[in-house]
Design a protein around this motif. Structure first.
Motif: not given
Length: 162
Positions: A116-117, A123-126, A130-140
């Motif tokens: 899962s990309f 390294g974020i929680d799966d 998708r929206r929350d994952q993208l926000r977390t990824a971009l913040a990191r």
């Protein structure tokens, strides 16, 4: 990042590696113009044509070739001497190549691999949406880039200096 003897990387290629995903390029490898090699392992005598992309944790076996515009997806393991045709997408271990226009088959193959990309790369929680994952990824990613480029001067498009 390690680049082997006799290897050639042509113009406008992008080479990236990180601590968890180092880039390793073997001996006598040709990476054509506009290729993107990110955190992958490339064995000896591999040919990667113009515009091809090889993702994190992917591996290209000895004397494999990736044709123009092809993609070797995250974690794909391409066998020695295998050929990925122009515009095709390689997925899985062992890698299976899918022709352009086979988005559903590619999605299914990716689901079967368990890759899962966003969780893998950032390294974020799966579990989140998708929206929350993208926000977390971009913040990191933004925080990491800000730390890495702390000394950079910010140029503003208006030309006003602010």
């Amino acid at each position: 990042m390690r680049i082997g003897a006799g290897s050639v990387t042509m113009q406008n290629a992008v080479l990236r590696g990180t601590v968890p995903h180092p880039l390793r390029i073997g001996d006598r490898v040709l990476a054509g113009p506009h290729t993107q090699l990110t955190g992958c392992t490339i064995a000896d005598e591999v040919f990667i044509a113009a515009g091809a992309m090889v993702g994190n944790s992917a591996h290209l076996g000895r004397a494999a070739s990736v044709a123009p515009g092809a993609v070797v997806h995250v974690g794909a393991i391409v066998a020695p001497q295998a050929r990925i045709p122009a515009g095709w997408v390689a997925v899985g271990d062992p890698a299976r190549a899918y022709p352009p226009g086979q988005a559903e088959a590619i999605r299914t193959a990716l689901a079967e691999t368990g890759w899962s990309f966003l969780p893998f790369i950032f390294g974020i929680d799966d579990a989140g949406g998708r929206r929350d994952q993208l926000r977390t990824a971009l913040a990191r990613y933004t925080a990491a880039m800000a730390c890495h480029h702390r000394q950079d001067e910010i140029l503003h498009a208006c030309g006003c200096g602010r």
